[in-house]
Design a protein around this motif. Sequence first.
Motif, PDB file in Angstrom:
ATOM      1  N   ILE A   1       0.844  -1.207   0.000  1.00 30.87           N
ATOM      2  CA  ILE A   1       0.000   0.000   0.000  1.00 30.87           C
ATOM      3  C   ILE A   1       0.871   1.246   0.000  1.00 30.87           C
ATOM      4  CG2 ILE A   1      -1.613   1.367   1.397  1.00 30.87           C
ATOM      5  CD1 ILE A   1      -3.136  -1.229   1.952  1.00 30.87           C
ATOM      6  N   LEU A   2       1.951   1.254   0.752  1.00 32.73           N
ATOM      7  CA  LEU A   2       2.852   2.409   0.767  1.00 32.73           C
ATOM      8  C   LEU A   2       3.420   2.645  -0.633  1.00 32.73           C
ATOM      9  CD1 LEU A   2       5.155   3.799   3.285  1.00 32.73           C
ATOM     10  CD2 LEU A   2       6.282   2.998   1.230  1.00 32.73           C
ATOM     11  N   THR A   3       3.855   1.596  -1.306  1.00 25.75           N
ATOM     12  CA  THR A   3       4.422   1.794  -2.644  1.00 25.75           C
ATOM     13  C   THR A   3       3.373   2.318  -3.608  1.00 25.75           C
ATOM     14  OG1 THR A   3       4.105  -0.515  -3.341  1.00 25.75           O
ATOM     15  CG2 THR A   3       6.194   0.018  -2.304  1.00 25.75           C
TER      16      THR A   3
ATOM     17  N   ARG B   1       0.780   9.415  -5.624  1.00 27.04           N
ATOM     18  CA  ARG B   1       1.124  10.816  -5.341  1.00 27.04           C
ATOM     19  C   ARG B   1       1.989  11.414  -6.442  1.00 27.04           C
ATOM     20  NH1 ARG B   1      -0.258  15.044  -5.132  1.00 27.04           N
ATOM     21  NH2 ARG B   1       0.828  16.690  -4.020  1.00 27.04           N
ATOM     22  N   ALA B   2       2.989  10.704  -6.893  1.00 29.12           N
ATOM     23  CA  ALA B   2       3.823  11.213  -7.995  1.00 29.12           C
ATOM     24  C   ALA B   2       2.975  11.399  -9.251  1.00 29.12           C
ATOM     25  CB  ALA B   2       4.983  10.256  -8.271  1.00 29.12           C
ATOM     26  N   SER B   3       2.079  10.471  -9.507  1.00 25.45           N
ATOM     27  CA  SER B   3       1.225  10.560 -10.697  1.00 25.45           C
ATOM     28  C   SER B   3       0.240  11.721 -10.598  1.00 25.45           C
ATOM     29  CB  SER B   3       0.489   9.238 -10.913  1.00 25.45           C
ATOM     30  OG  SER B   3       1.422   8.190 -11.128  1.00 25.45           O
ATOM     31  N   GLN B   4      -0.225  12.038  -9.376  1.00 25.61           N
ATOM     32  CA  GLN B   4      -1.059  13.224  -9.187  1.00 25.61           C
ATOM     33  C   GLN B   4      -0.281  14.484  -9.539  1.00 25.61           C
ATOM     34  OE1 GLN B   4      -2.073  12.744  -5.028  1.00 25.61           O
ATOM     35  NE2 GLN B   4      -4.165  12.089  -5.511  1.00 25.61           N
ATOM     36  N   ILE B   5       0.931  14.585  -9.023  1.00 27.58           N
ATOM     37  CA  ILE B   5       1.762  15.763  -9.276  1.00 27.58           C
ATOM     38  C   ILE B   5       2.017  15.910 -10.774  1.00 27.58           C
ATOM     39  CG2 ILE B   5       4.076  16.747  -8.964  1.00 27.58           C
ATOM     40  CD1 ILE B   5       4.026  15.344  -6.140  1.00 27.58           C
ATOM     41  N   ASN B   6       2.308  14.806 -11.440  1.00 25.31           N
ATOM     42  CA  ASN B   6       2.637  14.841 -12.862  1.00 25.31           C
ATOM     43  C   ASN B   6       1.409  14.862 -13.773  1.00 25.31           C
ATOM     44  OD1 ASN B   6       5.459  14.838 -12.529  1.00 25.31           O
ATOM     45  ND2 ASN B   6       5.434  12.640 -12.142  1.00 25.31           N
ATOM     46  N   GLY B   7       0.237  14.592 -13.228  1.00 23.88           N
ATOM     47  CA  GLY B   7      -0.990  14.608 -14.026  1.00 23.88           C
ATOM     48  C   GLY B   7      -1.109  13.433 -14.974  1.00 23.88           C
TER      49      GLY B   7
ATOM     50  N   TRP C   1       9.068  12.631   0.671  1.00 26.77           N
ATOM     51  CA  TRP C   1      10.214  12.304  -0.179  1.00 26.77           C
ATOM     52  C   TRP C   1       9.776  12.193  -1.641  1.00 26.77           C
ATOM     53  CZ3 TRP C   1      15.001  13.178   0.233  1.00 26.77           C
ATOM     54  CH2 TRP C   1      15.975  12.453  -0.455  1.00 26.77           C
ATOM     55  N   THR C   2       8.621  11.602  -1.859  1.00 27.34           N
ATOM     56  CA  THR C   2       8.073  11.484  -3.214  1.00 27.34           C
ATOM     57  C   THR C   2       7.881  12.864  -3.832  1.00 27.34           C
ATOM     58  OG1 THR C   2       6.953   9.415  -2.660  1.00 27.34           O
ATOM     59  CG2 THR C   2       6.099  10.649  -4.558  1.00 27.34           C
ATOM     60  N   GLU C   3       7.278  13.765  -3.079  1.00 28.33           N
ATOM     61  CA  GLU C   3       7.054  15.121  -3.595  1.00 28.33           C
ATOM     62  C   GLU C   3       8.385  15.833  -3.844  1.00 28.33           C
ATOM     63  OE1 GLU C   3       4.339  17.228  -1.027  1.00 28.33           O
ATOM     64  OE2 GLU C   3       2.681  15.899  -1.570  1.00 28.33           O
ATOM     65  N   ALA C   4       9.327  15.686  -2.922  1.00 27.16           N
ATOM     66  CA  ALA C   4      10.619  16.355  -3.073  1.00 27.16           C
ATOM     67  C   ALA C   4      11.348  15.870  -4.321  1.00 27.16           C
ATOM     68  CB  ALA C   4      11.480  16.125  -1.831  1.00 27.16           C
ATOM     69  N   LEU C   5      11.336  14.564  -4.565  1.00 28.45           N
ATOM     70  CA  LEU C   5      12.050  14.032  -5.721  1.00 28.45           C
ATOM     71  C   LEU C   5      11.293  14.252  -7.022  1.00 28.45           C
ATOM     72  CD1 LEU C   5      13.573  10.721  -4.337  1.00 28.45           C
ATOM     73  CD2 LEU C   5      14.603  13.002  -4.482  1.00 28.45           C
TER      74      LEU C   5
ATOM     75  N   THR D   1      13.713   5.545  -3.125  1.00 25.94           N
ATOM     76  CA  THR D   1      14.208   6.544  -4.072  1.00 25.94           C
ATOM     77  C   THR D   1      14.129   6.024  -5.504  1.00 25.94           C
ATOM     78  OG1 THR D   1      15.622   7.476  -2.354  1.00 25.94           O
ATOM     79  CG2 THR D   1      16.190   8.011  -4.637  1.00 25.94           C
ATOM     80  N   VAL D   2      14.483   4.763  -5.712  1.00 29.75           N
ATOM     81  CA  VAL D   2      14.363   4.153  -7.047  1.00 29.75           C
ATOM     82  C   VAL D   2      12.900   4.060  -7.453  1.00 29.75           C
ATOM     83  CG1 VAL D   2      14.747   2.028  -8.381  1.00 29.75           C
ATOM     84  CG2 VAL D   2      16.559   2.927  -6.903  1.00 29.75           C
ATOM     85  N   LEU D   3      12.032   3.724  -6.498  1.00 30.70           N
ATOM     86  CA  LEU D   3      10.596   3.664  -6.778  1.00 30.70           C
ATOM     87  C   LEU D   3      10.082   5.015  -7.273  1.00 30.70           C
ATOM     88  CD1 LEU D   3       7.772   2.275  -6.580  1.00 30.70           C
ATOM     89  CD2 LEU D   3       7.721   3.059  -4.195  1.00 30.70           C
ATOM     90  N   VAL D   4      10.465   6.089  -6.602  1.00 32.48           N
ATOM     91  CA  VAL D   4      10.031   7.422  -7.022  1.00 32.48           C
ATOM     92  C   VAL D   4      10.577   7.741  -8.413  1.00 32.48           C
ATOM     93  CG1 VAL D   4      10.129   9.894  -6.500  1.00 32.48           C
ATOM     94  CG2 VAL D   4       9.763   8.245  -4.647  1.00 32.48           C
ATOM     95  N   GLY D   5      11.826   7.409  -8.661  1.00 32.34           N
ATOM     96  CA  GLY D   5      12.394   7.632  -9.988  1.00 32.34           C
ATOM     97  C   GLY D   5      11.675   6.838 -11.053  1.00 32.34           C
ATOM     98  N   ALA D   6      11.334   5.584 -10.740  1.00 33.74           N
ATOM     99  CA  ALA D   6      10.670   4.721 -11.712  1.00 33.74           C
ATOM    100  C   ALA D   6       9.267   5.220 -12.055  1.00 33.74           C
ATOM    101  CB  ALA D   6      10.607   3.283 -11.182  1.00 33.74           C
ATOM    102  N   ILE D   7       8.487   5.619 -11.052  1.00 36.28           N
ATOM    103  CA  ILE D   7       7.132   6.086 -11.370  1.00 36.28           C
ATOM    104  C   ILE D   7       7.189   7.398 -12.134  1.00 36.28           C
ATOM    105  CG2 ILE D   7       6.688   7.218  -9.143  1.00 36.28           C
ATOM    106  CD1 ILE D   7       4.144   5.395 -11.459  1.00 36.28           C
ATOM    107  N   ASN D   8       8.170   8.229 -11.834  1.00 36.71           N
ATOM    108  CA  ASN D   8       8.323   9.456 -12.615  1.00 36.71           C
ATOM    109  C   ASN D   8       8.689   9.138 -14.059  1.00 36.71           C
ATOM    110  OD1 ASN D   8       8.074  12.255 -11.189  1.00 36.71           O
ATOM    111  ND2 ASN D   8       8.815  10.835  -9.633  1.00 36.71           N
ATOM    112  N   ALA D   9       9.529   8.137 -14.278  1.00 37.59           N
ATOM    113  CA  ALA D   9       9.854   7.719 -15.652  1.00 37.59           C
ATOM    114  C   ALA D   9       8.596   7.215 -16.357  1.00 37.59           C
ATOM    115  CB  ALA D   9      10.932   6.640 -15.645  1.00 37.59           C
ATOM    116  N   TRP D  10       7.818   6.357 -15.668  1.00 36.34           N
ATOM    117  CA  TRP D  10       6.574   5.857 -16.267  1.00 36.34           C
ATOM    118  C   TRP D  10       5.614   7.001 -16.581  1.00 36.34           C
ATOM    119  CZ3 TRP D  10       6.069   1.579 -18.673  1.00 36.34           C
ATOM    120  CH2 TRP D  10       6.710   0.411 -18.264  1.00 36.34           C
ATOM    121  N   ASN D  11       5.491   7.964 -15.669  1.00 35.02           N
ATOM    122  CA  ASN D  11       4.620   9.118 -15.916  1.00 35.02           C
ATOM    123  C   ASN D  11       5.043   9.856 -17.172  1.00 35.02           C
ATOM    124  OD1 ASN D  11       4.152  10.248 -12.435  1.00 35.02           O
ATOM    125  ND2 ASN D  11       3.195   8.566 -13.517  1.00 35.02           N
ATOM    126  N   ARG D  12       6.324  10.068 -17.344  1.00 35.68           N
ATOM    127  CA  ARG D  12       6.816  10.809 -18.504  1.00 35.68           C
ATOM    128  C   ARG D  12       6.588  10.039 -19.804  1.00 35.68           C
ATOM    129  NH1 ARG D  12       8.138  12.787 -14.105  1.00 35.68           N
ATOM    130  NH2 ARG D  12       9.093  14.813 -13.820  1.00 35.68           N
TER     131      ARG D  12
END
Length: 159
Positions: free
Chosen positions: A33-35, A41-47, A91-95, A124-135
């Motif tokens: 659930i945390l992951t 949250r990252a996907s919300q920020i990135n839309g 941390w998710t929002e910061a990264l 940290t890798v998880l946040v990077g990975a979801i940001n890559a997927w979002n992009r």
Amino acid sequence: MTQRLNFMAAAPAAIEPLIKVAADLEKVGLEPILTELVKIRASQINGCANCLHMHTADTLKYGERPERIFLLNAWRESKMYTPRERAALAWTEALTRVADTGAPDEDFAAIKAEFNDEQIVHLTVLVGAINAWNRIAIGLRAQHPNDNRLAAKSEPVAA
């Protein structure tokens, strides 16, 4: 919005490492659930509608309460999140916004208090990975499964 191309079909070798990272991260011991909350949250920020669709559904399958998903965009104002989740979300929002935040020391201190060093790397890798997927999903206009089936009609809904 129309999908620009099917990235999985066009370049599967380019996508396979991200798929492997996702599979590997499922095995490292961070709570499911945390992951998923981090991914949402990252996907919300990135839309990213595609990722929001996928990860809210996954979070519900893990047994998360819908109201915690509904309030995730305002997690700082809610008491519904544990200190561990709050640290991960900060941390998710910061990264996710690293160009603006510089990954502040106070956010690192918060995760350091809740996670061990190995978990911090995985997070940290998880946040990077979801940001890559979002992009990828946003850039190539990936459609979530309900885009066409539930598309809004131009006529107003009767009251």
